[in-house]
Enzyme design. Structure first.
Site, PDB file in Angstrom:
ATOM      1  N   LYS A  59     -19.902  15.747 -11.316  1.00  0.00           N
ATOM      2  CA  LYS A  59     -21.200  16.425 -11.272  1.00  0.00           C
ATOM      3  C   LYS A  59     -21.003  17.929 -11.135  1.00  0.00           C
ATOM      4  O   LYS A  59     -21.641  18.717 -11.842  1.00  0.00           O
ATOM      5  CB  LYS A  59     -22.031  15.911 -10.100  1.00  0.00           C
ATOM      6  N   SER A  60     -20.124  18.336 -10.244  1.00  0.00           N
ATOM      7  CA  SER A  60     -19.930  19.760  -9.994  1.00  0.00           C
ATOM      8  C   SER A  60     -19.430  20.478 -11.243  1.00  0.00           C
ATOM      9  O   SER A  60     -19.875  21.590 -11.556  1.00  0.00           O
ATOM     10  CB  SER A  60     -18.927  19.957  -8.851  1.00  0.00           C
ATOM     11  N   GLY A 108     -29.138  20.481  -6.365  1.00  0.00           N
ATOM     12  CA  GLY A 108     -28.815  21.743  -5.714  1.00  0.00           C
ATOM     13  C   GLY A 108     -28.160  22.735  -6.652  1.00  0.00           C
ATOM     14  O   GLY A 108     -28.428  23.940  -6.595  1.00  0.00           O
ATOM     15  N   ASP A 153     -18.101  16.451   1.247  1.00  0.00           N
ATOM     16  CA  ASP A 153     -18.849  15.333   0.673  1.00  0.00           C
ATOM     17  C   ASP A 153     -18.262  13.985   1.080  1.00  0.00           C
ATOM     18  O   ASP A 153     -18.931  12.949   0.961  1.00  0.00           O
ATOM     19  CB  ASP A 153     -18.880  15.430  -0.855  1.00  0.00           C
ATOM     20  N   ARG A 162     -26.761  15.110   7.383  1.00  0.00           N
ATOM     21  CA  ARG A 162     -25.768  14.049   7.265  1.00  0.00           C
ATOM     22  C   ARG A 162     -25.058  13.739   8.576  1.00  0.00           C
ATOM     23  O   ARG A 162     -24.652  12.592   8.806  1.00  0.00           O
ATOM     24  CB  ARG A 162     -24.758  14.404   6.157  1.00  0.00           C
ATOM     25  N   ARG A 218     -25.047   9.977  -0.883  1.00  0.00           N
ATOM     26  CA  ARG A 218     -23.744   9.832  -0.210  1.00  0.00           C
ATOM     27  C   ARG A 218     -23.837   8.909   1.011  1.00  0.00           C
ATOM     28  O   ARG A 218     -22.875   8.216   1.336  1.00  0.00           O
ATOM     29  CB  ARG A 218     -23.173  11.193   0.152  1.00  0.00           C
TER      30      ARG A 218
END
Length: 449
Positions: A35-36, A108, A333, A364, A405
């Site tokens: 994704k990044s 984000g 993450d 989180r 996550r």
């Protein structure tokens, strides 16, 4: 992807415990693209002059929102989800449409990267997001853009649950009106990545300074990808970056790496289930900081080896894995992943350097503490860390807080402890839409071994 409101995790440990000592063939898994890297590559391709072809693209909620925004700005694209390719005709740093409305969803990267690009372009852009993204930090980036010359108008700032200087807002960009900025990255390294990527659009040498030091592995990913597309940003010291003027991004045929964040859930099955695991095409020279999670698993007792097909991770000879103290600022993450397997270690596990993850899709740290406590596992929550003690998790339905996550990480606990279910498994669409299908296939392969 299951459509039910909960996903019942398959309990595998009892079946595998007798087989594990003699299990020689590794569990082999393929995961989608990063994704990044996908979202950085999409932005870099729009900034380049010419047509780029991106291969191995991740298609998920986040990347589709990013791609839709690129298309809504007037960039020409061709998309083949089956082949996992996207072509983008870049405009050399210009935006085809001088006015547009954008909805970034909960992504984000789209929220921060596109805001920086549009805020420092010439035009008027109306920006909105999901309710979840409206609650996430944007102020340091928006304040930086305002200082650089962008007019930012906020809408509905007093609404319940929203934070000041967040979505929705309108950007009236006038280009760069100064050639330096200082941005605080305590809440997100994406603020710095966003400014670095667009810094070459300034007509002068541009200096970006930072306060805070969170997420530097992601900053190095950004700088390496900028270099691959033709722009160098120089690190003058630990807090200052210089982008020399006159540089331009070039179009590329670009291969996106598999998502190491996704791979780590399967690598965590190695100590958890006492099995060897290999994820295809994941290597230690990855651009992604989460590859460092495998070094933490080595500290816990696993053995890692490079192979042509990907890193092979093997459990300790006695099947025991150790509690550790791990600074996870470079791979935050995976904090939930480590917390989810920590109850089965032979001692306490302390995860540090993670204060910023309170400001992500959910708080989180609070989420980890709440769900572990619900399972009957002792833990100690602090401002920027958590300690998890060994124990036997009791049956529980894990609340995911709309956070992918939380869903993916705590599914691991159920592989070794019966009666664990995951609420709202569909939240994984954000980054890995068929995660539970891949997990079920892996479970079927292991059960039939």
């Amino acid at each position: 992807m299951p459509m039910e409101n909960t996903y019942s995790v398959p309990y595998l440990y009892e079946t595998l415990s007798a087989k594990a000592p003699g299990l020689s063939r590794p569990l082999a898994v393929s995961v989608p693209g990063s994704k990044s890297i996908t979202n950085r590559a999409l932005l870099l391709a729009t900034l380049a002059q010419g047509t780029s072809t991106l291969r191995g693209v991740l298609f998920s909620d986040d990347s589709r929102h990013f791609l839709k925004c690129v298309q809504n700005l007037g960039f020409e694209t061709a998309v083949d989800e089956g082949a996992r390719t996207v072509t983008v005709k870049g405009a050399g740093g210009a935006v085809p449409l001088s006015e547009a409305s954008q909805h970034v969803g909960s992504a984000g990267t789209a929220a921060r990267f596109l805001t920086a690009f549009l805020g420092l372009s010439q035009g008027v852009y109306h920006m909105d997001s999901s309710e979840q993204m409206r609650r996430r930090p944007m102020a340091p980036l928006l304040d930086s853009l305002a200082e650089l010359g962008c007019e930012v108008s906020y809408e509905g700032s007093g609404a319940e649950g929203r934070i000041p200087r967040s979505f929705p807002f309108t950007l009236r960009g006038h280009g760069f009106r100064k050639n330096s900025i200082c941005v605080n990255i305590d809440e997100s390294s994406q603020f710095l990545s966003a400014l670095l990527i667009v810094s070459c659009l300034c007509s002068q040498d541009f200096t970006t300074a930072i306060e805070g030091a969170h997420g530097m592995a992601y900053i190095e990913m950004t700088r390496k990808m900028m270099r691959q597309f033709g722009v160098e940003t120089l690190k003058q010291d630990e807090r200052t970056f210089l982008t020399p003027a006159g540089q331009h991004y070039r179009a590329l045929d670009y291969q996106i790496e598999p998502d190491v964040s996704a791979a780590c859930y399967f690598y965590a099955m190695c100590p958890l289930l006492r099995i060897p695991v290999r994820v295809d095409d994941v290597h230690f020279d990855s651009l992604q900081g989460d590859v460092r999670f495998l070094r933490i698993l080595e500290q816990m007792g696993c053995r890692a080896a490079e192979t042509p097909r990907g890193i092979l991770l093997e459990p300790s000879a006695d099947g025991i894995f150790h509690g550790v103290t791990a600074d996870m600022s470079a791979c935050s993450d995976q904090a939930i992943t480590l917390a989810a397997i920590a109850p089965f270690a032979d001692g306490p596990t302390t995860i540090t350097g993670i204060g910023h993850i309170r400001f992500q899709e959910s708080d989180r740290i609070a989420g980890m503490a709440a769900e572990l406590t619900r399972m009957g596992i002792r833990c100690e929550e602090r401002a920027d860390s958590i300690t998890v003690y060994p124990g036997s998790p009791k049956p529980s339905t894990v609340e995911t807080y709309e956070d992918h996550r939380m869903a993916m990480g705590f599914a691991l606990t159920g592989l070794r402890s019966p009666g664990i279910s995951i609420s709202n498994p569909g939240c994984c669409r954000k980054t890995f839409e068929d995660y539970f299908a891949v997990l079920d296939h892996a479970a079927d392969c292991l059960a039939s071994t």
